[in-house]
Motif scaffolding. Sequence first.
Motif, PDB file in Angstrom:
ATOM      1  N   ASP A 135      -7.667   6.133  -0.241  1.00  0.00           N
ATOM      2  CA  ASP A 135      -6.956   4.455   0.872  1.00  0.00           C
ATOM      3  C   ASP A 135      -7.890   4.029   1.308  1.00  0.00           C
ATOM      4  O   ASP A 135      -8.554   4.224   1.576  1.00  0.00           O
ATOM      5  CB  ASP A 135      -6.072   4.754   2.143  1.00  0.00           C
ATOM      6  N   THR A 180       0.836  -1.278   0.286  1.00  0.00           N
ATOM      7  CA  THR A 180       0.385   0.127  -0.040  1.00  0.00           C
ATOM      8  C   THR A 180       0.522   1.608   0.077  1.00  0.00           C
ATOM      9  O   THR A 180       0.672   2.414  -0.963  1.00  0.00           O
ATOM     10  CB  THR A 180      -1.186  -0.487   1.105  1.00  0.00           C
ATOM     11  N   SER A 181       2.109   0.720   1.054  1.00  0.00           N
ATOM     12  CA  SER A 181       2.412   2.542   0.585  1.00  0.00           C
ATOM     13  C   SER A 181       3.206   2.582  -0.562  1.00  0.00           C
ATOM     14  O   SER A 181       3.538   3.690  -0.881  1.00  0.00           O
ATOM     15  CB  SER A 181       3.583   2.333   1.820  1.00  0.00           C
ATOM     16  N   THR A 206       1.368   5.779   7.778  1.00  0.00           N
ATOM     17  CA  THR A 206       2.112   5.422   6.371  1.00  0.00           C
ATOM     18  C   THR A 206       2.306   6.510   5.267  1.00  0.00           C
ATOM     19  O   THR A 206       2.946   6.676   4.196  1.00  0.00           O
ATOM     20  CB  THR A 206       2.196   3.826   6.054  1.00  0.00           C
ATOM     21  N   ASP A 207       0.656   7.406   5.126  1.00  0.00           N
ATOM     22  CA  ASP A 207       0.034   7.281   4.539  1.00  0.00           C
ATOM     23  C   ASP A 207       0.729   8.922   4.122  1.00  0.00           C
ATOM     24  O   ASP A 207       1.350   9.740   2.839  1.00  0.00           O
ATOM     25  CB  ASP A 207      -1.275   7.661   4.327  1.00  0.00           C
ATOM     26  N   PHE A 265      -3.532   7.381   8.753  1.00  0.00           N
ATOM     27  CA  PHE A 265      -2.260   6.298   9.305  1.00  0.00           C
ATOM     28  C   PHE A 265      -1.433   6.648   8.682  1.00  0.00           C
ATOM     29  O   PHE A 265      -0.786   7.052   7.396  1.00  0.00           O
ATOM     30  CB  PHE A 265      -2.965   5.190   7.903  1.00  0.00           C
ATOM     31  N   ALA A 303      -7.870   1.657   2.456  1.00  0.00           N
ATOM     32  CA  ALA A 303      -7.297   0.277   3.069  1.00  0.00           C
ATOM     33  C   ALA A 303      -8.311  -1.038   4.464  1.00  0.00           C
ATOM     34  O   ALA A 303      -8.629  -1.850   4.033  1.00  0.00           O
ATOM     35  CB  ALA A 303      -5.925  -0.300   3.938  1.00  0.00           C
ATOM     36  N   HIS A 304      -8.918   0.067   4.644  1.00  0.00           N
ATOM     37  CA  HIS A 304     -10.168  -0.196   5.530  1.00  0.00           C
ATOM     38  C   HIS A 304     -11.664  -1.138   5.193  1.00  0.00           C
ATOM     39  O   HIS A 304     -12.513  -0.900   5.912  1.00  0.00           O
ATOM     40  CB  HIS A 304     -10.135  -0.053   6.847  1.00  0.00           C
ATOM     41  N   TYR A 353      -3.502  -7.727   2.828  1.00  0.00           N
ATOM     42  CA  TYR A 353      -3.809  -8.811   3.976  1.00  0.00           C
ATOM     43  C   TYR A 353      -4.706  -8.488   4.993  1.00  0.00           C
ATOM     44  O   TYR A 353      -4.884  -9.326   6.685  1.00  0.00           O
ATOM     45  CB  TYR A 353      -2.291  -8.615   5.084  1.00  0.00           C
ATOM     46  N   LYS A 354      -6.343  -7.227   4.975  1.00  0.00           N
ATOM     47  CA  LYS A 354      -6.835  -7.002   5.611  1.00  0.00           C
ATOM     48  C   LYS A 354      -7.719  -7.981   5.402  1.00  0.00           C
ATOM     49  O   LYS A 354      -8.164  -8.943   6.007  1.00  0.00           O
ATOM     50  CB  LYS A 354      -6.686  -5.120   6.263  1.00  0.00           C
ATOM     51  N   THR A 386      -8.398   8.109   3.818  1.00  0.00           N
ATOM     52  CA  THR A 386      -8.777   6.810   3.599  1.00  0.00           C
ATOM     53  C   THR A 386     -10.121   6.740   4.462  1.00  0.00           C
ATOM     54  O   THR A 386     -10.672   7.711   4.893  1.00  0.00           O
ATOM     55  CB  THR A 386      -7.282   6.425   5.092  1.00  0.00           C
TER      56      THR A 386
HETATM   57  C1  LIG Z   1      -2.615  -1.024   6.871  1.00  0.00           C
HETATM   58  C2  LIG Z   1      -2.353   0.517   6.148  1.00  0.00           C
HETATM   59  C3  LIG Z   1      -1.117   1.101   5.405  1.00  0.00           C
HETATM   60  C4  LIG Z   1      -0.785  -0.568   5.267  1.00  0.00           C
HETATM   61  O1  LIG Z   1       0.362  -0.080   4.304  1.00  0.00           O
HETATM   62  P1  LIG Z   1       1.389  -1.568   4.081  1.00  0.00           P
HETATM   63  O2  LIG Z   1       2.170  -0.493   3.085  1.00  0.00           O
HETATM   64  O3  LIG Z   1       1.160  -2.082   3.513  1.00  0.00           O
HETATM   65  O4  LIG Z   1       2.260  -1.216   5.272  1.00  0.00           O
HETATM   66  C5  LIG Z   1      -1.546   1.624   4.919  1.00  0.00           C
HETATM   67  N1  LIG Z   1      -2.499   2.930   4.821  1.00  0.00           N
HETATM   68  C6  LIG Z   1      -3.702   1.899   5.189  1.00  0.00           C
HETATM   69  C7  LIG Z   1      -4.414   3.638   5.588  1.00  0.00           C
HETATM   70  C8  LIG Z   1      -3.742   1.584   6.509  1.00  0.00           C
HETATM   71  O5  LIG Z   1      -4.581   1.189   7.155  1.00  0.00           O
END
Ligand SMILES: *Cc1c(COP(=O)(O)O)cnc(C)c1O
Length: 425
Positions: free
Chosen positions: A199, A98-99, A132-133, A130, A201-202, A224-225, A170
């Motif tokens: 995003d 995702t990152s 990392t975003d 999140f 992810a959730h 993976y979620k 997100t």
């Molecule tokens: C879980 C999640 C990620 C995970 O990023 P990775 O690159 O897989 O570590 C990124 N953004 C959001 C909003 C998430 O919930």
Amino acid sequence: MTITQQDCRALDAQDPLRTLRDLFHLPEGTIYLDGNSLGVMPRATPARVADVVTREWGTDLIQSWNKNDWFAMPQKVGDKIARLIGAAPGTVVATDSTSINLFKVLSAAINLSTADHPQRKRIVSERSNFPTDLYIAEALCKERGFDLVLVEPEEIAAALTPEVAVLMLTHVNYRTGAMHDMPAVTAAAHEAGALMLWDLAHSAGAVPVDLTAAGADYAVGCGYKYLNGGPGAPAFVWVNPRHTDRFWQPLAGWWGHATPFAFTPDYQPAPGITRYQCGTQPMISLAALECGVDTLLAAETHGGMAALRTKSLALTDLFISLVDERCQGHGIGLATPLDHAQRGSQVCLTKDEGAYAIVQALIARGVVGDYRAGDSGKHKDILRFGFTPLYIGFEDVWHSVDHLKQVLDSGEWQRAEFNQKHAVT
Ligand SMILES: *Cc1c(COP(=O)(O)O)cnc(C)c1O
């Protein structure tokens, strides 16, 4: 009106999705409320992965790129994910993390915006996104001379000024489970002349999403979620077809090339979403991801994402009601919106003291949720419970709250063993 265990059992008996639980390997004695962080292993996965390893790799070796369709796996799995997020076939690839995908689409969005509106040099996101975003956006902004403006959810509309190139959000907040109105927010971004990046992810596999109807510009999401693809599963990326062929993304590796096996020294991007690939993709992980996505597609004959959504809301409503009825007097608050339109597939409880230890005490009892730290300001510590309607039942919800009540009433969470922090929370 009090809810009884019998009521919950009756809800399970009427649940049209009940048989889908058999698609999963659920460890004995565990109620798993963390599918929003790492989805459960599908029963089909070990045999499929073993086949990729022993037959496809072990026997067919390099011929597998053609014979077993390895080369097309990112598109094949992408097309399956597309069905869950309102994307057309051929517009999604399952690839990288995702990152990394966020870096690609945000870069492409900056290029697209700059070509049409060079004066727009700002990316807006939410402070509670999140991390990392935010880190990826911050790094990219530094490199490109953009600024990153972080706001609270209620400040988004006011932040959409003429300087804004991209609104990056997100869809469902990882800490609170609060969900944005995708069509309305996308329309507001476009109205202000900004591009909209989501995003998921959730969201993917958790709530109905229709990127096409919303007219969004870019999206990424996690494998993976709720997609049950396994630890570190490839993520996915979607680009609205109206933009795909206008720009490259900067990680211009050979798997995004128009003719990778021509081995030319210069880069020619492949048409369509394939240009969002970079290098060689992990076949074992992609096979596991496909098994995970197939568990969601299995729900298509049981009402699909709409039925999953109905059950998810019923599960989260039940959990909220039971906590309210049975866990009074312990200072438990609710961080997740009560309004269905604003709720993802998780419930987040708050507590001023002991949130981490309560989660640990619950895990020791076989109820697996997780903890997310607050900050010293607006956000309190959170006890987070994800509800995956594919494998969670109503009686599971009953037992979870029953354990929570016992942990709180007995003060068991105050024991030293539950107050030691692990590296991964
Ligand atoms: C879980 C999640 C990620 C995970 O990023 P990775 O690159 O897989 O570590 C990124 N953004 C959001 C909003 C998430 O919930």
